[in-house]
Design a protein around this motif. Structure first.
Motif, PDB file in Angstrom:
ATOM      1  N   PRO A  94     -36.681 -34.066  -2.122  1.00  6.15           N
ATOM      2  CA  PRO A  94     -35.584 -33.359  -1.448  1.00  6.15           C
ATOM      3  C   PRO A  94     -35.866 -32.977   0.007  1.00  6.15           C
ATOM      4  N   ALA A  95     -37.108 -32.897   0.396  1.00  2.00           N
ATOM      5  CA  ALA A  95     -37.443 -32.487   1.764  1.00  2.00           C
ATOM      6  C   ALA A  95     -37.612 -33.671   2.715  1.00  2.00           C
ATOM      7  N   ASN A  96     -37.393 -34.881   2.261  1.00  2.00           N
ATOM      8  CA  ASN A  96     -37.612 -36.075   3.078  1.00  2.00           C
ATOM      9  C   ASN A  96     -36.582 -36.133   4.212  1.00  2.00           C
ATOM     10  N   LEU A  97     -37.070 -35.929   5.436  1.00  2.00           N
ATOM     11  CA  LEU A  97     -36.173 -35.877   6.604  1.00  2.00           C
ATOM     12  C   LEU A  97     -35.497 -37.212   6.878  1.00  2.00           C
ATOM     13  N   MET A  98     -36.208 -38.314   6.676  1.00  2.00           N
ATOM     14  CA  MET A  98     -35.634 -39.641   6.906  1.00  2.00           C
ATOM     15  C   MET A  98     -34.386 -39.814   6.031  1.00  2.00           C
ATOM     16  N   LYS A 104     -26.836 -37.832   6.279  1.00  2.00           N
ATOM     17  CA  LYS A 104     -25.913 -37.193   7.226  1.00  2.00           C
ATOM     18  C   LYS A 104     -25.223 -38.227   8.118  1.00  2.00           C
ATOM     19  N   LEU A 105     -25.998 -39.186   8.608  1.00  2.00           N
ATOM     20  CA  LEU A 105     -25.421 -40.230   9.454  1.00  2.00           C
ATOM     21  C   LEU A 105     -24.407 -41.062   8.666  1.00  2.00           C
ATOM     22  N   SER A 106     -24.738 -41.386   7.439  1.00  2.40           N
ATOM     23  CA  SER A 106     -23.832 -42.164   6.603  1.00  2.40           C
ATOM     24  C   SER A 106     -22.523 -41.409   6.363  1.00  2.40           C
ATOM     25  N   LEU A 107     -22.640 -40.123   6.102  1.00  2.62           N
ATOM     26  CA  LEU A 107     -21.434 -39.305   5.908  1.00  2.62           C
ATOM     27  C   LEU A 107     -20.593 -39.286   7.184  1.00  2.62           C
ATOM     28  N   ALA A 108     -21.258 -39.184   8.334  1.00  2.00           N
ATOM     29  CA  ALA A 108     -20.540 -39.189   9.610  1.00  2.00           C
ATOM     30  C   ALA A 108     -19.882 -40.544   9.851  1.00  2.00           C
ATOM     31  N   SER A 134     -35.807 -46.739   8.678  1.00  2.00           N
ATOM     32  CA  SER A 134     -36.500 -46.811   7.411  1.00  2.00           C
ATOM     33  C   SER A 134     -37.968 -46.439   7.498  1.00  2.00           C
ATOM     34  N   ARG A 135     -38.389 -46.046   8.638  1.00  2.00           N
ATOM     35  CA  ARG A 135     -39.803 -45.680   8.800  1.00  2.00           C
ATOM     36  C   ARG A 135     -40.015 -44.220   8.622  1.00  2.00           C
TER      37      ARG A 135
END
Length: 135
Positions: A94-98, A104-108, A134-135
């Motif tokens: 759950p804490a994975n920033l990537m 968030k980008l996909s939702l936007a 993906s990195r």
């Protein structure tokens, strides 16, 4: 002209090297992501998805591979499918920033027509840089 031909041959050689690596090491997520990035750059998203799906058969649930598949799906405008993958991966970490940032980008991107923010469109249309997330 020679430079263009040389560059194209180099790209094909790189792709072949990555394919050979994946034949020898089907669980090599780095090679799969690099190959998927190259395939997106030459507008072959179906092949990119196939590469990522194949590596996911070997290492199911691998977070970077799930993320990479989500990126390819977002690139193709299949945001709901991408979001499901990001959420699946976030259940593991759950804490994975990537993953959080890509969700968030996909939702936007999914809301882009209503928002009309052209700056959010770049990752979707530029396959050469899409998998850098993906990195």
């Amino acid at each position: 002209m020679r430079e263009r031909i040389s560059h194209a041959l180099g790209r094909d050689a790189d792709e072949q090297t990555l394919r050979d690596t994946l034949k020898q090491q089907p669980d090599n997520v780095d090679a799969a992501i690099a190959l998927a990035r190259a395939l997106l750059a030459r507008e072959s998203p179906d092949e990119a998805l196939e590469v990522i799906d194949t590596v996911l058969l070997t290492v199911p649930g691998h977070l970077r591979a799930l993320n990479a598949k989500g990126v390819v799906l977002d690139h193709e405008g299949r945001h709901h499918e991408a979001q499901a993958l990001y959420r699946q991966a976030l259940q593991t970490d759950p804490a994975n920033l990537m993953l959080r940032n890509n969700l968030k980008l996909s939702l936007a991107l999914d809301r882009k027509p209503a928002i009309g923010n052209a700056s959010l469109q770049q990752p979707q249309t530029d396959g050469r840089h899409a998998l850098d997330r993906s990195r």
